[in-house]
Design an enzyme around this catalytic site. Sequence first.
Site, PDB file in Angstrom:
ATOM      1  N   HIS A   1       0.840  -1.190   0.000  1.00 37.26           N
ATOM      2  CA  HIS A   1       0.000   0.000   0.000  1.00 37.26           C
ATOM      3  C   HIS A   1       0.874   1.239   0.000  1.00 37.26           C
ATOM      4  O   HIS A   1       2.044   1.204   0.388  1.00 37.26           O
ATOM      5  CB  HIS A   1      -0.919   0.007   1.222  1.00 37.26           C
ATOM      6  CG  HIS A   1      -0.193  -0.088   2.534  1.00 37.26           C
ATOM      7  ND1 HIS A   1       0.259  -1.294   3.034  1.00 37.26           N
ATOM      8  CD2 HIS A   1       0.176   0.851   3.435  1.00 37.26           C
ATOM      9  CE1 HIS A   1       0.864  -1.087   4.193  1.00 37.26           C
ATOM     10  NE2 HIS A   1       0.828   0.213   4.457  1.00 37.26           N
TER      11      HIS A   1
ATOM     12  N   CYS B   1       1.685   3.632  11.696  1.00 38.29           N
ATOM     13  CA  CYS B   1       2.627   3.392  10.600  1.00 38.29           C
ATOM     14  C   CYS B   1       2.693   4.635   9.730  1.00 38.29           C
ATOM     15  O   CYS B   1       1.838   5.516   9.828  1.00 38.29           O
ATOM     16  CB  CYS B   1       2.214   2.167   9.778  1.00 38.29           C
ATOM     17  SG  CYS B   1       0.688   2.369   8.837  1.00 38.29           S
TER      18      CYS B   1
END
Length: 745
Positions: free
Chosen positions: A66, A253
């Site tokens: 991603h 993240c």
Amino acid sequence: MSDLINPGLVLLDRDLGESTDSVIRELAATVHREGRASTADSLAADALAREAKNATGIPGGIGIPHCRSEAVTQATLVMARLAPAVDFGAKDGPADIVFFIAAPAGADQEHLKLLSKLARSLMKKPFVASLRAARSPEEVVDIVDAALGLAPQPDDAAASPAAASGTGAAGSSAAAASDGSATSGSGPADAAGTGAAAAGGAAAGAAGATAASSAGTHASLAEPATPAATSATSPSEDAGARGTRRLVAVTACPTGIAHTYMAADALVNTAQEMGVDLQVETQGSSGATRLDPAVIGQAEAVIFATDVDVRERTRFAGLPYIASAVKRGIDEPREMIQEALDAADDPRAPKVTGDGGEVSSAVTGSEGWGTRIRKAVMTGVSYMIPFVAAGGLLMAIAFMIADPVLVAEQADDILATATLGNLGDVSLAMYLGAVLFKTGNLAISLLVPALAGYIAYGLADRPGIAPGFAAGLVANYMGAGFLGGIVGGLLAGIFAYWLTLPRLPRWLGSLMPVVIIPLLATLFAGGLLFLLIGGPIAAFMTWLTGALTGMSGASAVTLGAVLGLMMCSDLGGPINKVAYSFAVAGLGAATVTNTAPQEIMATVIAAGMVPPLGMALASTVLGRKYFTAAERENGKTSWLLGASFISEGAIPFAAADPLRVIPASMAGGVVTGALTMAWGVTSAAPHGGIWILPVVGGWLGFIGAILAGTVVTAVLVTLFKRIGNVKKHAGEVPGVPQTQQTVEV
């Protein structure tokens, strides 16, 4: 139907190659073919850059690459069922189910929530099982829509393609849901999941499985897109379980879409299995809902599973902690929870400081001391540079407006006797030159204390700053130079960190960072420098400085070549920083009659400009066909980065092809360094690239040496790529006709 995915974005039982690189490039090409990205190459480059930071494979045969990318025009999901499976870095083996999440750089909150919700669904076995059993792209779309809460209403469910099939995914989902293996709750939730799956259709089965996984926990898991605190125990369990161990955690993240929430779910589900009350704060891309201070107050320890800084970490002050990359929260949740419990029982475990400093990383599952020391030294260098830049440029300007010899020799006397209103027999230019020179000289005198202070800060956070600065001043006083500053900063930082470890009463703990730690760490580092190690370091620095500044002729050229090699070997890494620190540390010793330190400074700057300039020349002019479209775009930016002495501008090229880029860069650096020293080029400024030409002595030689090294690097890297037959790989995407690709061949 969600606008995130359509049947054209589903690839079933496809061979996309044997590497994550080939899979990600094909998935990026799929996004581009569907008109949701401006270029496939740029999107693939951003996704691969994210993949390089941390592998995106998770247990269960799943890969979830991603990224956010300027190339993405519409938030998109691509699902691929791979045959054969490809290793995405999960510990339990390769992935056969891959979801590629492509988000625009400025994605709206609703899309970010849906993307995060999809990522959390991948932690649920029934959902993944239904994907493996799906027979058509349309069926996959229905399953995903159900997981996102976008499935048709029950009245319309029978009309959906998935419901019409009545087999396949539905049966698999029902079976998976009924075994309870993926759920974090029990009882009615399980029945709901099983009933929904058996009622018909993969979409309903996936929806029931999602509900089953969520209902047993607090409501925040039932709405996984909301970045709220989540708990591993239900209120009834909490009320009836005296002595339950309590932990809190934070997950985060860089992208904030997938791993943040997946790690939270993995920790919560595992904690429930272990009988631990764990509540998690997800600091994702769509914001964060803070943990209740009362919950934090009852916790025994905190888990930081993050790849970025924890927001408002002082809320956890005094708690024992463990810290690691966010992916470890997905891969090893049980181990992390056990380590947190052990830390809670260990009076020597590290604790979160209450002064706003950063969480230290010397914990199980995180960085070792070697890595910490290296990062701390680089932190010190980065904080030191502004002092030297300001001081060096002020001194250079002073030399430009006044007689260099006189202003350097008489600055103190001029400032002691003259003022702006009463210059006496001193000219205005000389007075202003003295002001600038002395201001710059004082700024540079902070070089070693700043280096030592921020090395200690990198090891012990704020409690280390004062002892580090004090150790740097001692190193300055003893003539130990930048080596003494490095050693003093490390001594102060390590000792200060050690003092933060014991669990102390609150009344004493509040005194530690402001009184006790600065006192004891300063005494320790300063005492060792004075009594034992400062003298030998000072003697070595005196010898080294004399030897290097006395070099001339062939030996000076050799020194230049070595410095050039170091500057280009790791593109801003530790070796580069050692060479740069050596040059900067000596700059303050330069005089009108001793220009050797300025020659070393010019050599280091010129060589450091070569890698990005060489890559820019190769990718945009000499060897365009050997570089992808994304690399050619990076090459355009590298012109400016190289001209500004930012060696890191070549890192994207080196990361993609280190065996060709780094040797070519080193060769160019050797040429530039040797020529700069041979031609006697000097620089009074420690940074700035071509923008400091007014203070560069022998600027024609400076430019000539840079051009020579740039050409050498560009020619060599182009030749290396040609020999390695890189042309046929540049920018190609497996499975995409060449006519659809943007690379010129």
